[in-house]
Design an enzyme around this catalytic site. Sequence first.
Site, PDB file in Angstrom:
ATOM      1  N   ASP A   1       0.829  -1.204   0.000  1.00 26.46           N
ATOM      2  CA  ASP A   1       0.000   0.000   0.000  1.00 26.46           C
ATOM      3  C   ASP A   1       0.866   1.257   0.000  1.00 26.46           C
ATOM      4  OD1 ASP A   1      -2.732   1.159   0.352  1.00 26.46           O
ATOM      5  OD2 ASP A   1      -1.875   1.914   2.217  1.00 26.46           O
TER       6      ASP A   1
ATOM      7  N   GLU B   1       1.135  -0.588  -5.107  1.00 23.11           N
ATOM      8  CA  GLU B   1       0.180   0.454  -5.459  1.00 23.11           C
ATOM      9  C   GLU B   1       0.917   1.791  -5.464  1.00 23.11           C
ATOM     10  OE1 GLU B   1      -3.430   3.041  -3.530  1.00 23.11           O
ATOM     11  OE2 GLU B   1      -1.573   2.493  -2.546  1.00 23.11           O
TER      12      GLU B   1
END
Length: 582
Positions: free
Chosen positions: A293, A336
């Site tokens: 993330d 990401e």
Amino acid sequence: MRKVTGLSALIPALALTITACSERQSGALPETELAPSSPEASAPALTEVKPGSADPFWKNATVYFMLPDRFHNGNPDNDLSYGRKDDAAHLRGFHGGDLRGVIQKLDEGYFNDLGVDAIWMSPVIENVHGFDEGDKRTYAFHGYWPKDWTSVDANFGTEEELAELIAKARSKGVRILLDVIINHTGPVTSEDPLWPSDWVRTNPRCDWSSFAQNVTCALTDNLPDILTESEEPVDLPPQLTEKWQREGRLEQEVAELDAFFERTGYPRAPKYYIVKWLTDWVREYGVAGFRVDTVKHVEPEIWGVLKKEASLALAEWKANNPESKLDDREFFMVGEVYHYGINNFASSEGRYYDFGDRKVDFFNHGFDSLINMGFATHAKQDMESIFSEYSSILNGGELDGVSVLNYIGSHDDFSSFDRERKQVKSAALKLMLAPGAAQIYYGDEIARPMIDEQAYGDASMRVPMDWSSLQQDSTSDILSHWQKLGQFRQSHPAVGAGVHQQLSEAPYVFSRTFEHDRVMVALELEAGEKTLSAGDVFADGTVVKDYYSGAEARVVNGTLTFDTEFDILLLGTSQQGQLSAR
């Protein structure tokens, strides 16, 4: 970790050194220094991805992404843990989905029927117990507000259930990707105090204008930012030591940390603590990979360290569990990087992400793949434009040798394609037949609503799965469409990893070739009997299967004839690969 009984302390340093040397000799971990992250840098990175090195499996994989809380409720007894209440704003509290629910769907064969190769769950570590009012009253149902990286959140279940889920998935040929966070803790709430000032900052808030204004700053007012640039030793936060003391595992956790820092030589800086906690899940349960993330909001060098330690951990787990391992693949890491995408999407420049004052190639910092945030925009184009362009970029072009993960919908992308669900079948064709790996966002396969007018912000895209909708013929038909495409992808690596060639414009026919695997796809056909040229794809006498109808035909004089009720042909030789080969 609760179930790790001092594993790091029990493994002699010599054995760990041997493991590391073995990894380097095999090419998994080149013995070099981390590279500076500018495009001009010539030094190789610790986990540099060299041209042609991407695993074809991950270039073609179908990854199912879910928020466990919104997927399936397998145990109503854990719906409100830690004193959480059912008083959140619409779609901003816990709805009961859990690990037991995922296990039940694994048992039912739901993911196998869909051709899923890997499941990515949003984080299941223990999150903050209280609520935040920043975006209306919100609890940590999504999993992205960490409180304790070493525990499973009780709303999702137990560590034993996570272990069961990982083992169950592995037995069915499905890998588990854990979603991991180093960038921030959860917000401060009435139940969750701020971490010490030598661990986190709360200001300045990022303004996105430069590298520093993406990295050494807080993403939002309510997310304390880990001081990931720091190399200074810090003590454990008192809220963790007090918690572990209450749980009866403080001594074990401290002993493991001592062993980790002694083995690695890393300073006891915040980011290295978190690396240790994240890689414990790999060492203990054989997790196949991480979805990382907020990648661009952390100094890129730490991702190379995370990849190195996770690779060592997975190698140890496989050495200790040879009868349980699914394959000999190396640890996989997909990131990401918000606004990164193929074909120079947004702030992308080939492999690089452009911060404005600095360009970073995250593939040179441990990542095997990046999420392609451009696909949802590119999906507005016709299929041939997408497929030909993607193939040229991924095969011999700027992204040759690396992988991307395409998606049409996601939990926080307001530009998700076809949120109105008006193009459900053509959207599936574009995603599942595009070069690159495919991410199914939970419910894409049943046209789960992506818009809820009562919900605030991104909660609108997080509507719970409605399993009862499968009783409707229309929904069942959509799921069947996705299942056929998924089975086709899973049976033939050429679909995602192969080189694309258009064979006919109308009807639209194309081929893909990867090593010895060849497939042909024909769309916009007439229902009933249809004949098409096998061209150079299938030799005379070859028995070819249509993965959409299940029918088979033999190539005769360079021609294939099928009589099916559908207007689609997904053609390839019939393959019954073993789980370990996928």
